[in-house]
Design a protein around this motif. Sequence first.
Motif, short mmCIF file in Angstrom:
data_model
loop_
_atom_site.label_atom_id
_atom_site.label_comp_id
_atom_site.label_asym_id
_atom_site.label_seq_id
_atom_site.Cartn_x
_atom_site.Cartn_y
_atom_site.Cartn_z
N HIS A 1 0.81 -1.21 0.00
CA HIS A 1 0.00 0.00 0.00
C HIS A 1 0.85 1.27 0.00
O HIS A 1 0.47 2.27 -0.61
N PHE A 2 1.97 1.25 0.72
CA PHE A 2 2.84 2.43 0.82
C PHE A 2 4.29 1.97 0.76
O PHE A 2 4.66 0.99 1.41
N PRO A 3 5.15 2.70 0.03
CA PRO A 3 6.55 2.28 -0.09
C PRO A 3 7.37 2.47 1.18
O PRO A 3 8.35 1.75 1.40
N ASP A 4 6.99 3.43 2.03
CA ASP A 4 7.73 3.68 3.26
C ASP A 4 6.87 4.56 4.17
O ASP A 4 5.80 5.02 3.78
N LYS A 5 7.36 4.82 5.38
CA LYS A 5 6.56 5.60 6.33
C LYS A 5 6.51 7.07 5.95
O LYS A 5 5.56 7.77 6.31
N ALA A 6 7.50 7.56 5.21
CA ALA A 6 7.44 8.95 4.74
C ALA A 6 6.23 9.14 3.82
O ALA A 6 5.55 10.17 3.88
N ALA A 7 5.96 8.14 2.99
CA ALA A 7 4.81 8.22 2.09
C ALA A 7 3.50 8.18 2.88
O ALA A 7 2.52 8.84 2.52
N ILE A 8 3.49 7.44 3.98
CA ILE A 8 2.29 7.39 4.83
C ILE A 8 2.05 8.75 5.47
O ILE A 8 0.93 9.27 5.45
N LEU A 9 3.10 9.35 6.02
CA LEU A 9 2.96 10.67 6.65
C LEU A 9 2.51 11.71 5.63
O LEU A 9 1.64 12.53 5.89
N HIS A 10 3.10 11.66 4.44
CA HIS A 10 2.72 12.59 3.39
C HIS A 10 1.23 12.46 3.06
O HIS A 10 0.52 13.47 2.93
N GLU A 11 0.74 11.23 2.96
CA GLU A 11 -0.66 11.02 2.59
C GLU A 11 -1.61 11.49 3.69
O GLU A 11 -2.66 12.06 3.41
N ILE A 12 -1.24 11.25 4.96
CA ILE A 12 -2.06 11.73 6.07
C ILE A 12 -2.22 13.25 5.99
O ILE A 12 -3.33 13.79 6.10
N CYS A 13 -1.11 13.92 5.80
CA CYS A 13 -1.14 15.39 5.78
C CYS A 13 -1.83 15.91 4.52
O CYS A 13 -2.57 16.90 4.57
N LYS A 14 -1.61 15.25 3.39
CA LYS A 14 -2.25 15.66 2.15
C LYS A 14 -3.77 15.55 2.26
O LYS A 14 -4.51 16.46 1.86
N GLU A 15 -4.26 14.44 2.80
CA GLU A 15 -5.71 14.26 2.95
C GLU A 15 -6.30 15.31 3.89
O GLU A 15 -7.40 15.81 3.66
N ALA A 16 -5.55 15.64 4.95
CA ALA A 16 -6.04 16.65 5.89
C ALA A 16 -6.16 18.01 5.20
O ALA A 16 -7.17 18.71 5.34
#
Length: 208
Positions: free
Chosen positions: A60-75
Motif C-alpha cells: 500500500h505504501f513504499p515507506d513511512k514517509a509516504a504514509i505521513l505525506h498522505e495523512i497530511c495531504k488528505e487533511a
Amino acid sequence: MPATAPRSRSRRKPKGEGHFRREEILTAAEGIFVDHGYEGATIRKIADAVGLSSTALYMHFPDKAAILHEICKEAFQALTRAQDVIMEADLPPEQRLRRLIESYIAFGFDNPNAYRLIYLTRPQEAEGAQSAAQEVGIGLFRAFETVVREVDAAGRLKVSPRTAAQVIWAGGHGVVSLLITKPYFDWVEREALVKAMLDTVFDGLIRA
C-alpha cells in the motif's frame, strides 16, 4: 512450554476493498506518529496496529514517509474543500475572511493529530508533512491572501495585505496549537477564547 499463540491479524480484504485497508493504515499511523514520533513510528508498529505483515503494508505504501505525506495531504484537502465553499459565498470580503480563519481553527480542533503532524512536528521528522504542506497547503494560503487583498482594495486594511494575512493565520495557529498541546492549562471556554482573539486581531487590522 506451551506454544505461543500466533498474533491475531485482520482477515484479508476482498478484491476491490483495498481502499478500506489503506484508510485503516492511515488512521492507525496518524496516532502512532503522534504517540511515538517519526523515528519511533516504525512500519512494524503500523502494520501490527492494522493486523498486517510489514510486507503486506508495503503493498500500500513504499515507506513511512509516504504514509505521513498522505495523512497530511488528505487533511489539507479536507480543509481546502471546506474553505472553497466559503470562498464562493456571496458575502463581503471581511466576512469571508473571518469565516475562513474560523474554518481553519475548527479544522485544527477537529483533527488534532493531523494538525500536530502538519504544523508541530520537529524539523528532522517533518519531511512528509512539509511536502504535503507545499503541495496543497501553500495554495490554500494563497486563496486566503486573495480575500485579504479584496479587503485591502476596499480601503479597509491598516497594514499591508501580506502582513495582515500572516498575522491572522498566526493568531489562528497560535490558539489551536496552544490548546491542543497544553490541555492542562486553565483555559477559559474555547469558543470565548477564539472569539476574543479574532475580534482583537480583526479590530486591529481592519478599519470599521
